[in-house]
Design a protein around this motif. Structure first.
Motif, PDB file in Angstrom:
ATOM      1  N   TYR A   1     -59.966 -14.805  -2.082  1.00  0.00           N
ATOM      2  CA  TYR A   1     -59.531 -14.851  -0.520  1.00  0.00           C
ATOM      3  C   TYR A   1     -60.352 -13.518   0.235  1.00  0.00           C
ATOM      4  O   TYR A   1     -60.739 -14.149   1.318  1.00  0.00           O
ATOM      5  CB  TYR A   1     -57.985 -14.465  -0.568  1.00  0.00           C
TER       6      TYR A   1
ATOM      7  N   THR B   1     -63.801 -14.489   1.264  1.00  0.00           N
ATOM      8  CA  THR B   1     -63.893 -15.816   2.099  1.00  0.00           C
ATOM      9  C   THR B   1     -63.332 -15.985   3.438  1.00  0.00           C
ATOM     10  O   THR B   1     -63.814 -15.545   4.502  1.00  0.00           O
ATOM     11  CB  THR B   1     -63.678 -17.123   1.206  1.00  0.00           C
ATOM     12  N   VAL B   2     -61.901 -15.866   3.456  1.00  0.00           N
ATOM     13  CA  VAL B   2     -61.294 -16.099   4.586  1.00  0.00           C
ATOM     14  C   VAL B   2     -61.592 -15.054   5.784  1.00  0.00           C
ATOM     15  O   VAL B   2     -61.892 -15.414   6.841  1.00  0.00           O
ATOM     16  CB  VAL B   2     -59.671 -16.321   4.343  1.00  0.00           C
TER      17      VAL B   2
ATOM     18  N   THR C   1     -63.304 -16.314   9.142  1.00  0.00           N
ATOM     19  CA  THR C   1     -62.623 -15.918  10.255  1.00  0.00           C
ATOM     20  C   THR C   1     -63.277 -14.956  11.381  1.00  0.00           C
ATOM     21  O   THR C   1     -63.423 -15.431  12.605  1.00  0.00           O
ATOM     22  CB  THR C   1     -61.112 -15.455  10.122  1.00  0.00           C
TER      23      THR C   1
ATOM     24  N   LYS D   1     -64.577 -24.630   5.871  1.00  0.00           N
ATOM     25  CA  LYS D   1     -63.386 -25.453   5.466  1.00  0.00           C
ATOM     26  C   LYS D   1     -63.832 -26.170   3.906  1.00  0.00           C
ATOM     27  O   LYS D   1     -62.827 -26.074   3.192  1.00  0.00           O
ATOM     28  CB  LYS D   1     -63.483 -26.468   6.246  1.00  0.00           C
TER      29      LYS D   1
ATOM     30  N   VAL E   1     -62.919 -23.004   1.232  1.00  0.00           N
ATOM     31  CA  VAL E   1     -61.840 -22.677   1.043  1.00  0.00           C
ATOM     32  C   VAL E   1     -61.005 -23.865   0.451  1.00  0.00           C
ATOM     33  O   VAL E   1     -60.106 -23.724  -0.435  1.00  0.00           O
ATOM     34  CB  VAL E   1     -60.945 -22.196   2.349  1.00  0.00           C
TER      35      VAL E   1
ATOM     36  N   LEU F   1     -58.210 -22.043   8.376  1.00  0.00           N
ATOM     37  CA  LEU F   1     -58.442 -21.041   7.528  1.00  0.00           C
ATOM     38  C   LEU F   1     -56.846 -20.010   7.735  1.00  0.00           C
ATOM     39  O   LEU F   1     -56.741 -19.227   6.832  1.00  0.00           O
ATOM     40  CB  LEU F   1     -59.590 -20.016   8.179  1.00  0.00           C
TER      41      LEU F   1
ATOM     42  N   VAL G   1     -54.590 -20.832   5.029  1.00  0.00           N
ATOM     43  CA  VAL G   1     -54.992 -20.393   3.550  1.00  0.00           C
ATOM     44  C   VAL G   1     -54.007 -19.061   3.332  1.00  0.00           C
ATOM     45  O   VAL G   1     -54.369 -18.226   3.950  1.00  0.00           O
ATOM     46  CB  VAL G   1     -56.373 -20.331   3.477  1.00  0.00           C
TER      47      VAL G   1
END
Length: 166
Positions: free
Chosen positions: A6, A9-10, A14, A65, A68, A100, A103
């Motif tokens: 996580y 990535t996120v 973001t 997108k 994730v 996002l 998630v």
């Protein structure tokens, strides 16, 4: 200390997509100052054989997108690439940010070893989740975000490194 899937990535997706929105705001303000149509920016490119700004945004959001979703073991949402204005591209960026935001770190637990199969023109490629992030998802995402930034900068939008990094 290891970073979670996580965390790899996120937050990156973001932050960079949010920065792109701010850069587009600067482009709008600059276009208004110069009495310039942002529609020209939407179709601008750095070289004749490169994709235009609009495609850079579409592909960057596809990588965010897609990454994730694949890591969470979910189907990748399919969105048409039909944006032709700054406002439509902003909406796509915001749609990606909204996705996002749904998630959770636990959604990606164990995805470092989960196989991710990509359908490429050259054939299917299967990687571990961690290799997918490091070798494909992040490099591709940053390439397209950087290219979008460079197209706007090339067209006179007064942005710099601090705008890119946020």
């Amino acid at each position: 200390m290891t970073i979670s899937m996580y965390g790899m990535t996120v937050p990156f997706f973001t932050r960079m997509l949010t920065n792109l929105l701010a850069i587009m705001d600067k482009a709008d303000a600059n276009a208004a100052e110069r009495n310039f149509d942002t529609g020209v920016l939407v179709t601008s490119r750095l070289a004749p054989d490169m994709l235009p700004f609009r495609s850079q945004i579409q592909i960057a959001t596809d990588h965010a997108k897609g990454c994730v979703s694949r890591l969470a073991g979910q189907p990748v949402p399919s969105w048409p690439d039909d944006e032709t204005t700054f406002d439509e591209l902003r909406a796509r960026l915001n749609k990606t940010l909204d996705l996002l935001a749904t998630v959770k770190p636990t959604d990606l637990d164990g995805s470092d070893t989960r196989p991710v199969t990509l359908k490429l023109r050259s054939g299917d490629v299967t990687l571990s989740g961690e290799d997918y992030i490091v070798q494909r998802a992040l490099p591709n995402f940053f390439f397209h975000v950087t290219t979008a930034y460079a197209i706007l900068r090339h067209n006179g939008v007064p942005v710099g490194k601090s705008d890119f990094l946020g």
